[in-house]
Design an enzyme around this catalytic site. Structure first.
Site, PDB file in Angstrom:
ATOM      1  N   LYS A  81       0.847  -1.184   0.000  1.00  0.00           N
ATOM      2  CA  LYS A  81       0.000   0.000   0.000  1.00  0.00           C
ATOM      3  C   LYS A  81       0.892   1.247   0.000  1.00  0.00           C
ATOM      4  O   LYS A  81       1.946   1.266   0.671  1.00  0.00           O
ATOM      5  CB  LYS A  81      -0.874  -0.068   1.254  1.00  0.00           C
ATOM      6  N   SER A 155      -9.263   1.033   3.576  1.00  0.00           N
ATOM      7  CA  SER A 155      -8.556   1.896   2.649  1.00  0.00           C
ATOM      8  C   SER A 155      -7.558   1.145   1.775  1.00  0.00           C
ATOM      9  O   SER A 155      -7.061   1.678   0.787  1.00  0.00           O
ATOM     10  CB  SER A 155      -7.807   2.981   3.446  1.00  0.00           C
ATOM     11  N   SER A 179      -9.312  -1.569   7.606  1.00  0.00           N
ATOM     12  CA  SER A 179      -8.789  -1.453   6.241  1.00  0.00           C
ATOM     13  C   SER A 179      -8.081  -2.703   5.748  1.00  0.00           C
ATOM     14  O   SER A 179      -7.838  -2.840   4.542  1.00  0.00           O
ATOM     15  CB  SER A 179      -7.825  -0.263   6.150  1.00  0.00           C
TER      16      SER A 179
END
Length: 635
Positions: A81, A155, A179
């Site tokens: 990420k 996310s 997330s």
């Protein structure tokens, strides 16, 4: 492997290399297939960056003497990420105005590369990891991999997407409010969310620094557990939640595994078929067994399981603190300057969420901390009654249009079963469960006390292999799930053989139960022992003695337990003379914490005490002797 097929799981990548494939060829071919316009990506490795990694990989292999065990992830590609630093790559957190060029790898990236893994890209996210939807990014909304009209979850949207489509075997996300779990549930993945503090956070841009944890997305538990085993453990950075690994199993001897489930699930989306999928998941629980493969440790100590309805009101009260309380100020601390100088650089919804920090002051922050501690204390009653919670990962699955119309409301609904977990320092594991009648994925999450990461992995491994095969990713055809080669860290234990009053059903068995032991095996000693009935002991106890090589010995019935190492001292204090602990040879190998072995620690007796102790070896064991004595057939 054909020229058009690339590996998907870690096991397949290993098999490809064992069959003679070379990292340079496979990884270059994979990188060529990755589309830089795919909204799941923020940036991909350049050919030069790939070449540099391959050269470093070759040097590591040479330094390891070509030992594949030294590089357990040799040549396996992965992504992270884009709030996780990679040396020489920009870290954007999905905000171009905030981008900075990282000068060194985050600790988790360092560890993966040291294990031989190769980074191919950085993935999209809800800006500054603020959101559970995967739409709050200037790089584009990441669509769900099974239904493009719906959100991917966030996310960590991009990381979930690339794994679900089989582009990479695993990817790292982060998890503050869910997330690392919501995207797993929406894309039929394993989402392993470690206990806060279990994984080093150096080089990870914080959302809420005191709560964040790096998470792992994979197609199966084996891959997720292995990656966790590589990245976990402290580094030199600060730790905001202390992590102490617990035992590698759940529950306790003498009672079933107690699985807490929500007493009420009225909020599950009936239009999407979530209530039916939840009922199917509960039914799947009935097929779980503590152990279904000799290569895997038991998932829980007792026999059977029991489903226990739980009122989650206290947990929901904790969840409300995350965004309604001052923890949002942690997000503000990261972007304070940007918010003041370039507010237009923030996604409007992210700006609205983070700006709430200005409504809190120091007094309200401490008051919220006090409130959290009170609520945390109240949750202990639940953990006294159940060993693990099984929850729906999410109560609904919104469309992109629904999120666009009401971004805050749609996002808030998704955190019902996730927001409280990190505030309470818990471990969680999201797993695929069922397909809904409408064909949408439905996932469940197991939650356990902090430090239970290994135990949850063992439970997840059982979940994968019971009943019908689980859906994985975006409809990928994959090989049968495997037992993990490596497990997350757990508290140390010791294998202990008992032959007398500590056997199950005997008077002192409770001493093992009190110390959290679990049964490893019911077996016999090697035929090199004699068993004696020690006179005058209360309760009656035997003495086990090894015979000389030229003497006749017997195989004696015994049970082997795994005992927490920190309980050995108190256990030793209860052993009266002439008994003690030594080493006992078994008739066959049994699984032990150190691997399969025929030698374990066990009760032995001083030779001087045996002169007046009748030899009862012919009975084959203490249990048979006591039964014969009760019938009046033994002295």
């Amino acid at each position: 492997m054909s020229s058009t097929t690339l590996p998907v799981t870690i096991a397949q990548w290993r098999a490809a290399y064992q069959a003679g494939a070379q990292p340079a060829s496979l990884l270059a071919s994979l990188l060529d297939r990755l589309d830089p316009q795919d909204p799941a990506w923020i940036c991909l490795a350049s050919p030069q960056q790939l070449d540099e990694q391959l050269q470093a990989l070759a040097e590591r292999r040479t330094a390891a003497g070509d030992d594949p065990q030294a590089l357990p992830l040799y040549g396996v590609p992965f992504a992270v990420k884009d709030n996780i630093d990679v040396a020489g790559w920009p870290t954007t957190a999905a905000c171009p105005a905030f981008a900075t060029l990282a000068t060194q790898d985050a600790s988790v990236v360092q560890r993966l590369r040291a294990a031989g893994a190769v980074l191919l890209g950085k993935t999209n996210l809800d800006q500054f990891a603020t959101g559970l939807v995967g739409t709050r990014s200037p790089y584009g909304a990441v669509p769900n991999t099974l239904d493009p009209s719906r959100v991917s979850g966030g996310s960590s949207s991009g990381s979930a997407s690339v794994v679900a489509r089989g582009l990479l075997p695993f990817a790292l996300g982060t998890d503050t409010a869910g997330s690392g779990r919501i995207p797993a549930g929406f894309n039929q993945l394993v989402g392993l969310k470690p206990t806060p503090g279990a994984v080093p956070m150096n080089g990870v841009l914080p959302a809420c620094r005191t709560l964040d944890v790096v998470s792992v997305f994979a197609l199966d538990l084996a891959d997720a557990a292995e990656v966790m085993a590589v990245i976990e453990g402290p580094d030199e950075g600060p730790v905001f939640q202390r992590h102490a690994p617990r035992l590698p199993w759940l529950g306790r001897l003498g009672r079933p595994l107690r699985i807490g489930v929500p007493a009420a699930t009225a909020e599950l989306d009936g239009a999407l078929g979530y209530p039916q999928a939840w009922q199917a998941a509960l039914q799947r629980l009935t097929g779980l067994t503590p152990q279904d493969d000799a290569a895997a440790p038991p998932a829980w100590a007792g026999e059977g399981l029991e489903i226990v309805p739980v009122d989650l009101g206290t947990f929901f009260a904790v969840a409300a603190l995350l965004y309604d309380g001052p923890w949002v100020a942690e997000r503000h601390s990261v972007v304070r300057r940007l918010l003041a100088e370039q507010p237009e650089a923030l996604d409007p919804t992210v700006h609205q969420v983070i700006a709430q920090a200005l409504d809190h002051d120091a007094t309200s922050t401490f008051e919220a901390q006090y409130r959290l501690k009170d609520l945390e204390q109240a949750t202990l009653a639940t953990w006294a009654d159940v060993d693990v919670l099984m929850l729906p990962t999410a109560p609904t699955h919104p469309t992109l249009a629904e999120v666009a119309a009401e971004p805050l409301r749609a996002n808030s609904a998704l955190g019902r079963y996730t927001n409280f977990v990190n505030l309470l320092g818990l471990a969680a594991l999201a797993l695929p469960a069922e397909a809904t009648p409408s064909g949408l994925p439905f996932g469940v999450t197991f939650v356990a006390p902090g430090g239970s990461d290994a135990a949850l992995a063992a439970l997840g491994s059982r979940w994968e292999r019971c009943a019908a095969p689980l859906p994985r990713g975006a409809g990928l055809a994959l090989p049968p799930v495997a037992v993990p080669k490596r497990w997350p860290a757990a508290a140390p234990t010791l294998a202990l053989a008992v032959v007398g009053a500590h056997l199950s059903g005997m008077p002192l068995h409770g001493q093992l139960v009190e110390r959290g032991a679990r049964l490893l095996a019911r077996t016999r000693s090697a035929a090199r022992y004699r068993l004696h009935a020690l006179p005058g002991t209360v309760p009656p106890k035997p003495g086990l003695a090894r015979v000389a090589d030229d003497e006749v010995g017997h195989a004696i019935e015994l049970e082997v337990y795994e005992l927490p190492l920190d309980q050995i001292g108190s256990f030793l204090a209860l052993i009266p003379p002439p008994l003690g602990l030594g080493s006992v040879e078994l008739a066959e190998e049994v699984p032990t914490p150190a691997g399969p072995s025929r030698w374990v620690k066990g009760f032995i007796c001083e030779g001087a005490a045996l002169a007046t102790a009748p030899d009862i070896s012919a009975h084959g064991g203490w249990r048979a002797y006591m039964a014969a004595r009760a019938r009046g057939e033994a002295a």
